[in-house]
Design a protein around this motif. Structure first.
Motif, PDB file in Angstrom:
ATOM      1  N   GLY A 189       0.801  -1.219   0.000  1.00 40.29           N
ATOM      2  CA  GLY A 189       0.000   0.000   0.000  1.00 40.29           C
ATOM      3  C   GLY A 189       0.832   1.267   0.000  1.00 40.29           C
ATOM      4  O   GLY A 189       0.336   2.340  -0.343  1.00 40.29           O
ATOM      5  N   LEU A 190       2.106   1.152   0.377  1.00 43.66           N
ATOM      6  CA  LEU A 190       2.962   2.347   0.420  1.00 43.66           C
ATOM      7  C   LEU A 190       3.076   3.014  -0.956  1.00 43.66           C
ATOM      8  O   LEU A 190       3.289   4.216  -1.044  1.00 43.66           O
ATOM      9  CB  LEU A 190       4.366   1.973   0.918  1.00 43.66           C
ATOM     10  N   GLN A 191       3.012   2.212  -2.015  1.00 45.65           N
ATOM     11  CA  GLN A 191       3.168   2.800  -3.337  1.00 45.65           C
ATOM     12  C   GLN A 191       1.909   2.672  -4.193  1.00 45.65           C
ATOM     13  O   GLN A 191       1.945   2.907  -5.398  1.00 45.65           O
ATOM     14  CB  GLN A 191       4.377   2.178  -4.055  1.00 45.65           C
ATOM     15  N   CYS A 192       0.816   2.283  -3.546  1.00 46.42           N
ATOM     16  CA  CYS A 192      -0.420   2.088  -4.299  1.00 46.42           C
ATOM     17  C   CYS A 192      -1.267   3.371  -4.259  1.00 46.42           C
ATOM     18  O   CYS A 192      -1.598   3.849  -3.171  1.00 46.42           O
ATOM     19  CB  CYS A 192      -1.196   0.912  -3.697  1.00 46.42           C
ATOM     20  N   PRO A 193      -1.615   3.925  -5.418  1.00 46.02           N
ATOM     21  CA  PRO A 193      -2.329   5.207  -5.424  1.00 46.02           C
ATOM     22  C   PRO A 193      -3.836   5.101  -5.216  1.00 46.02           C
ATOM     23  O   PRO A 193      -4.511   6.111  -5.119  1.00 46.02           O
ATOM     24  CB  PRO A 193      -2.014   5.746  -6.827  1.00 46.02           C
ATOM     25  N   PHE A 194      -4.389   3.891  -5.162  1.00 47.69           N
ATOM     26  CA  PHE A 194      -5.847   3.747  -5.103  1.00 47.69           C
ATOM     27  C   PHE A 194      -6.352   3.817  -3.658  1.00 47.69           C
ATOM     28  O   PHE A 194      -5.918   3.042  -2.814  1.00 47.69           O
ATOM     29  CB  PHE A 194      -6.278   2.434  -5.757  1.00 47.69           C
ATOM     30  N   MET A 195      -7.271   4.752  -3.445  1.00 46.61           N
ATOM     31  CA  MET A 195      -7.742   5.008  -2.084  1.00 46.61           C
ATOM     32  C   MET A 195      -9.234   4.724  -1.920  1.00 46.61           C
ATOM     33  O   MET A 195      -9.801   5.018  -0.878  1.00 46.61           O
ATOM     34  CB  MET A 195      -7.509   6.484  -1.719  1.00 46.61           C
ATOM     35  N   ASN A 196      -9.857   4.203  -2.951  1.00 47.03           N
ATOM     36  CA  ASN A 196     -11.293   3.975  -2.858  1.00 47.03           C
ATOM     37  C   ASN A 196     -11.592   2.854  -1.858  1.00 47.03           C
ATOM     38  O   ASN A 196     -10.922   1.817  -1.841  1.00 47.03           O
ATOM     39  CB  ASN A 196     -11.841   3.604  -4.246  1.00 47.03           C
ATOM     40  N   LEU A 197     -12.602   3.089  -1.068  1.00 48.21           N
ATOM     41  CA  LEU A 197     -12.958   2.122  -0.017  1.00 48.21           C
ATOM     42  C   LEU A 197     -13.271   0.745  -0.599  1.00 48.21           C
ATOM     43  O   LEU A 197     -12.844  -0.286  -0.052  1.00 48.21           O
ATOM     44  CB  LEU A 197     -14.170   2.656   0.760  1.00 48.21           C
ATOM     45  N   GLY A 198     -13.997   0.730  -1.722  1.00 49.72           N
ATOM     46  CA  GLY A 198     -14.352  -0.540  -2.352  1.00 49.72           C
ATOM     47  C   GLY A 198     -13.113  -1.286  -2.824  1.00 49.72           C
ATOM     48  O   GLY A 198     -12.977  -2.497  -2.603  1.00 49.72           O
ATOM     49  N   TYR A 199     -12.200  -0.547  -3.423  1.00 51.62           N
ATOM     50  CA  TYR A 199     -10.966  -1.156  -3.918  1.00 51.62           C
ATOM     51  C   TYR A 199     -10.140  -1.732  -2.749  1.00 51.62           C
ATOM     52  O   TYR A 199      -9.690  -2.883  -2.784  1.00 51.62           O
ATOM     53  CB  TYR A 199     -10.147  -0.101  -4.672  1.00 51.62           C
ATOM     54  N   VAL A 200      -9.988  -0.905  -1.728  1.00 47.67           N
ATOM     55  CA  VAL A 200      -9.193  -1.338  -0.566  1.00 47.67           C
ATOM     56  C   VAL A 200      -9.843  -2.549   0.097  1.00 47.67           C
ATOM     57  O   VAL A 200      -9.162  -3.530   0.441  1.00 47.67           O
ATOM     58  CB  VAL A 200      -9.040  -0.168   0.449  1.00 47.67           C
ATOM     59  N   ALA A 201     -11.173  -2.474   0.263  1.00 53.57           N
ATOM     60  CA  ALA A 201     -11.875  -3.583   0.933  1.00 53.57           C
ATOM     61  C   ALA A 201     -11.740  -4.871   0.129  1.00 53.57           C
ATOM     62  O   ALA A 201     -11.491  -5.943   0.686  1.00 53.57           O
ATOM     63  CB  ALA A 201     -13.343  -3.225   1.130  1.00 53.57           C
ATOM     64  N   LEU A 202     -11.896  -4.758  -1.201  1.00 54.58           N
ATOM     65  CA  LEU A 202     -11.873  -5.978  -2.021  1.00 54.58           C
ATOM     66  C   LEU A 202     -10.470  -6.570  -2.143  1.00 54.58           C
ATOM     67  O   LEU A 202     -10.257  -7.740  -1.836  1.00 54.58           O
ATOM     68  CB  LEU A 202     -12.437  -5.678  -3.415  1.00 54.58           C
ATOM     69  N   TRP A 203      -9.509  -5.751  -2.562  1.00 51.92           N
ATOM     70  CA  TRP A 203      -8.199  -6.330  -2.893  1.00 51.92           C
ATOM     71  C   TRP A 203      -7.287  -6.461  -1.682  1.00 51.92           C
ATOM     72  O   TRP A 203      -6.666  -7.506  -1.491  1.00 51.92           O
ATOM     73  CB  TRP A 203      -7.528  -5.526  -4.013  1.00 51.92           C
ATOM     74  N   TYR A 204      -7.210  -5.425  -0.863  1.00 53.46           N
ATOM     75  CA  TYR A 204      -6.389  -5.550   0.354  1.00 53.46           C
ATOM     76  C   TYR A 204      -7.095  -6.439   1.371  1.00 53.46           C
ATOM     77  O   TYR A 204      -6.473  -7.291   2.007  1.00 53.46           O
ATOM     78  CB  TYR A 204      -6.102  -4.177   0.954  1.00 53.46           C
ATOM     79  N   GLY A 205      -8.412  -6.209   1.499  1.00 54.30           N
ATOM     80  CA  GLY A 205      -9.184  -7.068   2.404  1.00 54.30           C
ATOM     81  C   GLY A 205      -9.124  -8.517   1.946  1.00 54.30           C
ATOM     82  O   GLY A 205      -9.039  -9.440   2.765  1.00 54.30           O
ATOM     83  N   GLY A 206      -9.151  -8.713   0.628  1.00 62.23           N
ATOM     84  CA  GLY A 206      -9.059 -10.072   0.082  1.00 62.23           C
ATOM     85  C   GLY A 206      -7.722 -10.717   0.421  1.00 62.23           C
ATOM     86  O   GLY A 206      -7.666 -11.908   0.780  1.00 62.23           O
ATOM     87  N   ALA A 207      -6.657  -9.927   0.324  1.00 64.27           N
ATOM     88  CA  ALA A 207      -5.325 -10.468   0.661  1.00 64.27           C
ATOM     89  C   ALA A 207      -5.277 -10.878   2.127  1.00 64.27           C
ATOM     90  O   ALA A 207      -4.763 -11.955   2.479  1.00 64.27           O
ATOM     91  CB  ALA A 207      -4.252  -9.415   0.371  1.00 64.27           C
ATOM     92  N   ILE A 208      -5.831 -10.029   2.982  1.00 63.54           N
ATOM     93  CA  ILE A 208      -5.843 -10.356   4.418  1.00 63.54           C
ATOM     94  C   ILE A 208      -6.718 -11.594   4.663  1.00 63.54           C
ATOM     95  O   ILE A 208      -6.335 -12.489   5.429  1.00 63.54           O
ATOM     96  CB  ILE A 208      -6.358  -9.148   5.243  1.00 63.54           C
ATOM     97  N   ALA A 209      -7.850 -11.648   3.993  1.00 66.01           N
ATOM     98  CA  ALA A 209      -8.745 -12.805   4.175  1.00 66.01           C
ATOM     99  C   ALA A 209      -8.064 -14.095   3.718  1.00 66.01           C
ATOM    100  O   ALA A 209      -8.169 -15.136   4.383  1.00 66.01           O
ATOM    101  CB  ALA A 209     -10.042 -12.584   3.400  1.00 66.01           C
ATOM    102  N   LEU A 210      -7.340 -14.034   2.604  1.00 67.38           N
ATOM    103  CA  LEU A 210      -6.694 -15.259   2.092  1.00 67.38           C
ATOM    104  C   LEU A 210      -5.567 -15.722   3.024  1.00 67.38           C
ATOM    105  O   LEU A 210      -5.431 -16.923   3.274  1.00 67.38           O
ATOM    106  CB  LEU A 210      -6.157 -15.028   0.676  1.00 67.38           C
ATOM    107  N   THR A 211      -4.761 -14.777   3.501  1.00 70.91           N
ATOM    108  CA  THR A 211      -3.696 -15.206   4.430  1.00 70.91           C
ATOM    109  C   THR A 211      -4.316 -15.768   5.710  1.00 70.91           C
ATOM    110  O   THR A 211      -3.790 -16.718   6.299  1.00 70.91           O
ATOM    111  CB  THR A 211      -2.744 -14.047   4.786  1.00 70.91           C
ATOM    112  N   THR A 212      -5.439 -15.177   6.122  1.00 76.71           N
ATOM    113  CA  THR A 212      -6.091 -15.671   7.342  1.00 76.71           C
ATOM    114  C   THR A 212      -6.643 -17.079   7.129  1.00 76.71           C
ATOM    115  O   THR A 212      -6.497 -17.951   8.000  1.00 76.71           O
ATOM    116  CB  THR A 212      -7.230 -14.709   7.767  1.00 76.71           C
TER     117      THR A 212
END
Lengths: 216, 246
Positions: free
Chosen positions: A180-203
């Motif tokens: 996320g340090l170099q990712c320019p996308f700040m939309n809540l939907g984007y963050v929830a889906l892709w970053y949230g997805g990464a967290i969900a998959l590792t979990t």
């Protein structure tokens, strides 16, 4: 003195006593510092490659950039602390605390990230970029995942499933923070889906794999 | 299942351990358990002349040093011994293991079927051995060991429950009479904490010993519905057990 020795256990006790060797005690503070050192190296190494992108992101939209990285940093620290705490056999179940941390940070994300949902889902979620984001976040989470798993094996967690969940969330959040340090996308939907997805998959991976590594 | 399922008869009981807060060898012992209040101390007073009546003036029997008689439920003196064991002191370690073994017998007596006590006690001792490096000598020994013992006990219940699920599929026969009686008492206690339709299915299967197809016929439910109810009820009871002992 009354003797409570049970004859059937005597041979086991004799065997365990005979095999006794000095052990070096587990030192949680040292483990936490070691992990912090490894992650600091990873952070510095990553930053060397992404410094120009990071500067651009933080210059263009500093408030949301700080909010996003702060969110993942707080998730990482919070859940890594819960994981370390759960390594102790005497640790209480920390479900409520975990829910409180997760809920508070989810609320913070809703309040601080870009909530504009105008336009198509394709434009907001950008699957082609998002997949890269997801995969990279998961890759970046590996050092923390492996480190915490290693320390878990040397500890005595009495709620291995809960410990695994904490490790998964902490690792996924760390990966999301770094990418996320170099990712320019700040939309809540984007963050929830892709970053949230990464967290969900590792979990999910942690929940499926780690309890069997607890080595009891 | 009747055997050990939930031998967890003591799920709502207190743990048989005394957290005295002191890890030092006991300095004062009155009979087997150190008193906590003045009233308890009075009750623990012993008269020197056994033939004396209630009017006799009671005297405290004070025993000093590590040779003091200890209750098997008293683990408070084991901290320093465990610290020595971590450095390789075999004598101290043997004392720790013996005391823990004695404690486990009491802890498990009302929690698992009699024939399973030995297994669980030995598993707990093995776990103590494997995880001895995780004990922090600056903290009391008892909570650390009790947490490990409780984990092994619940682990045993979980494994037993899984095995029972397989057995349920096979409509297997019932275990020994003693275990059955114990489990009936335990189950009745736990059943009061789950929904009635699940409790009824479990009661018919586990206490009255009906086959699943019989239960389906009696309750007017499908066979799979009966299985689901039993499965969910059992899960709830396990959860209840874990929460009660967390």
């Amino acid at each position: 003195m009354p003797s409570y020795e049970n004859p059937s256990s005597a041979s086991l006790i004799d065997g365990l006593t005979a095999s006794l060797a000095p052990v070096s005690r587990r030192r949680p503070t040292r483990e936490a510092l070691m992990l912090a050192g490894i992650l600091a190296l990873q952070l510095v190494g990553t930053y060397l490659f992404i410094s120009s992108s990071t500067s651009a992101v933080f210059t263009h939209n500093p408030t949301m950039a700080f909010a996003k990285t702060g969110l993942f940093a707080a998730l990482t620290i919070g859940f890594a602390a819960l994981a370390f705490r759960s390594f102790e056999p005497t640790a209480p179940r920390q479900k409520k605390l975990a829910l409180a941390i997760g809920g508070a940070l989810a609320g913070f994300a809703v309040l601080s990230l870009d909530r504009s949902f105008g336009g198509s889902a394709q434009a907001i979620l950008m699957p082609s970029k998002g997949i890269t984001c997801l995969v990279s976040s998961i890759s970046f989470s590996l050092p923390m995942f492996i480190g915490l798993t290693f320390f878990m094996r040397g500890a005595a967690p009495t709620s291995p499933k809960m410990t695994a969940l904490f490790i998964g969330i902490a690792s996924g959040s760390w990966g999301a923070f770094l990418y996320g340090l170099q990712c320019p996308f700040m939309n809540l939907g984007y963050v929830a889906l892709w970053y949230g997805g990464a967290i969900a998959l590792t979990t999910l991976a942690a929940a499926a794999l780690l309890p069997r590594f607890a080595r009891w | 299942m009747r055997a050990a399922l939930v031998t967890a008869i003591g799920w709502c009981d207190t743990l048989p351990v005394r957290f005295t807060g002191s890890e030092k060898a006991g300095l004062v012992h009155l009979t087997e358990r150190p008193p906590v209040t003045i009233a308890e101390a009075r009750a623990d007073m012993v008269t020197e002349d056994k033939g004396e009546t209630m009017n006799a003036k009671p005297k405290l029997r004070v025993v000093e040093g590590s040779e003091a008689p200890r209750s098997a439920t008293d683990l408070s003196h084991l901290g320093p011994l465990m610290a020595r064991a971590q450095k390789g002191d075999k004598r101290a370690y043997q004392e720790v293991l013996k005391a823990c073994d004695a404690w486990l017998r009491i802890f498990l007596a009302r929690r698992v079927a009699p024939d399973a006590v030995e297994d669980v006690a030995q598993e707990a001792l093995m776990a103590l051995h494997k995880k001895r490096h995780t004990y922090d000598p600056t903290k009391p020994f008892a909570p650390w060991f009790v947490a490990i013992a409780r984990y092994k006990w619940l682990d045993k219940l979980r494994r037993h429950y899984r095995a029972e699920e397989v057995e349920l599929e096979d409509q297997a026969a019932v275990g020994g009479h003693e275990s059955a009686v114990m489990s009936k008492i335990v189950l009745e206690r736990l059943l009061s904490h789950i929904p009635e339709n699940q409790a009824q299915a479990i009661r018919l299967a586990k206490i009255e010993g009906h086959a699943l197809d019989e239960i389906a016929e009696m309750t007017g439910q499908s066979l799979s519905s009966v299985k689901v109810r039993i499965h969910r009820g059992m899960k709830r009871m396990m959860k209840r057990l874990e929460e009660a002992n967390a």
